[in-house]
Design a protein around this motif. Structure first.
Motif, mmCIF file in Angstrom:
data_model
loop_
_atom_site.group_PDB
_atom_site.id
_atom_site.type_symbol
_atom_site.label_atom_id
_atom_site.label_comp_id
_atom_site.label_asym_id
_atom_site.label_seq_id
_atom_site.Cartn_x
_atom_site.Cartn_y
_atom_site.Cartn_z
ATOM 1 N N TRP A 79 4.269 4.078 -3.637
ATOM 2 C CA TRP A 79 3.777 3.213 -2.673
ATOM 3 C C TRP A 79 2.250 3.356 -2.372
ATOM 4 O O TRP A 79 1.808 4.274 -2.371
ATOM 5 C CB TRP A 79 4.598 3.409 -1.323
ATOM 6 N N THR A 80 1.833 1.875 -2.231
ATOM 7 C CA THR A 80 0.285 2.141 -1.816
ATOM 8 C C THR A 80 -0.088 0.938 -0.988
ATOM 9 O O THR A 80 0.691 -0.202 -0.951
ATOM 10 C CB THR A 80 -0.533 1.991 -3.138
ATOM 11 N N SER A 81 -1.314 1.104 -0.185
ATOM 12 C CA SER A 81 -1.665 -0.017 0.809
ATOM 13 C C SER A 81 -2.658 -0.860 -0.288
ATOM 14 O O SER A 81 -3.328 -1.854 0.140
ATOM 15 C CB SER A 81 -2.190 0.546 1.961
ATOM 16 N N ASP A 82 -3.454 -0.387 -1.051
ATOM 17 C CA ASP A 82 -4.394 -0.976 -1.958
ATOM 18 C C ASP A 82 -4.090 -0.716 -3.621
ATOM 19 O O ASP A 82 -3.901 0.316 -4.035
ATOM 20 C CB ASP A 82 -5.584 0.118 -1.676
ATOM 21 N N SER A 83 -3.994 -1.960 -4.004
ATOM 22 C CA SER A 83 -3.557 -2.106 -5.449
ATOM 23 C C SER A 83 -4.591 -2.204 -6.363
ATOM 24 O O SER A 83 -4.525 -2.309 -7.562
ATOM 25 C CB SER A 83 -2.677 -3.398 -5.647
ATOM 26 N N SER A 84 -5.686 -2.129 -5.852
ATOM 27 C CA SER A 84 -7.204 -2.018 -6.744
ATOM 28 C C SER A 84 -7.097 -1.018 -7.603
ATOM 29 O O SER A 84 -6.541 0.173 -7.196
ATOM 30 C CB SER A 84 -8.351 -2.074 -5.878
ATOM 31 N N ALA A 219 9.974 7.892 -5.277
ATOM 32 C CA ALA A 219 8.774 7.283 -5.408
ATOM 33 C C ALA A 219 7.844 8.057 -4.433
ATOM 34 O O ALA A 219 8.136 8.439 -3.273
ATOM 35 C CB ALA A 219 8.852 5.710 -4.734
ATOM 36 N N ALA A 220 6.556 8.371 -4.680
ATOM 37 C CA ALA A 220 5.482 8.855 -3.920
ATOM 38 C C ALA A 220 5.375 7.960 -2.674
ATOM 39 O O ALA A 220 5.154 6.828 -2.937
ATOM 40 C CB ALA A 220 4.515 9.202 -4.469
ATOM 41 N N VAL A 221 5.122 8.399 -1.475
ATOM 42 C CA VAL A 221 4.972 7.585 -0.356
ATOM 43 C C VAL A 221 3.397 7.094 -0.347
ATOM 44 O O VAL A 221 3.165 5.763 0.088
ATOM 45 C CB VAL A 221 5.237 8.101 0.864
ATOM 46 N N GLU A 222 2.396 7.623 -0.986
ATOM 47 C CA GLU A 222 1.240 7.046 -1.038
ATOM 48 C C GLU A 222 0.911 7.606 -2.684
ATOM 49 O O GLU A 222 0.671 8.742 -2.733
ATOM 50 C CB GLU A 222 0.416 7.631 -0.114
#
Length: 226
Positions: A79-84, A219-222
């Motif tokens: 998971w991520t908050s930034d897909s760049s 899945a890794a949380v970040e």
């Protein structure tokens, strides 16, 4: 015999004759069939009568899965908050990302939207609610994340088509509302399709979407796209 007795006797005779006509083998067969339909409907219909135990094959997290016309193998998930540095993702969102090696197993080019139909993701024991048009990957009614958008790892550009027999790595990205729970357990579902002629115009299409495998991922949380 009196007239009234004769009349009653004639009536009884007509009743027995009518009953014997109705009770013919053919009519009894029809009545038995109607009774079966009635009982089947009361207890769940033909689907319940014909239901057979079905099990969908479970794939290990490192296993390559055949979902015709693709073979897909997962090497990373997070998971991520930034897909760049991937394109898009201008609004705040939660992104679920997997790194996948995808092979088009046919001899023809396949358009990218079919891959989004071939793989979807769910969070166990969590049903995601249908979302507005901003969240294109969440426009589903089955509680899943829907299908992903595919980006080529080699140049980070969105995939438009898959070349025959070429094995290549892709980032598969699900863009979801920011309050989506970031579960460390995510389940992928794989679907096969059939190349078939349309009964309307004779054109050929990939159709008959069918679930062929389920795969659980940790899945890794970040994480981050690198």
């Amino acid at each position: 015999m009196t007239k009234s007795g004769s009349t009653r006797g004639a009536g009884i005779w007509r009743f027995f004759k009518l009953f014997s006509d109705l009770a013919s083998p053919a009519n009894l067969t029809i009545l038995a069939g109607l009774a079966l339909i009635l009982v089947t409907g009361v207890f769940g219909g033909w689907n319940a009568a014909d239901a057979q135990p079905e099990t969908t094959p479970r794939a290990s997290s490192s296993e390559a899965v055949s979902a015709r016309p693709f073979t897909i193998s997962i090497s990373d998930s997070f998971w991520t908050s930034d897909s760049s540095p991937l394109p898009g993702g201008f609004q705040e969102a939660a992104f679920f990302v997997v790194k996948a090696r995808v092979v088009n197993t046919t001899e023809s080019w396949i358009q990218a939207p079919l891959l989004s139909q071939a793989i979807t993701a769910t969070i166990p024991n969590t049903d995601l609610r249908p979302q507005s048009g901003l969240w294109s990957n969440a426009l589903v009614s089955d509680g899943s994340m829907g299908g992903p958008t595919a980006y080529r790892v080699i140049d980070l550009q969105s995939a438009r088509a898959f070349q025959p027999a070429l094995e290549q790595e892709y980032w598969l990205v699900w863009e979801l509302p920011p309050d989506t729970p970031r579960s460390p357990q995510v389940q992928l579902q794989y679907f096969s399709h059939t190349w078939r002629a349309s009964s309307l115009d004779g054109g050929f299409f990939w159709t008959d979407r069918s679930l062929v495998a389920v795969q659980s991922l940790s899945a890794a949380v970040e994480g981050e796209v690198i």
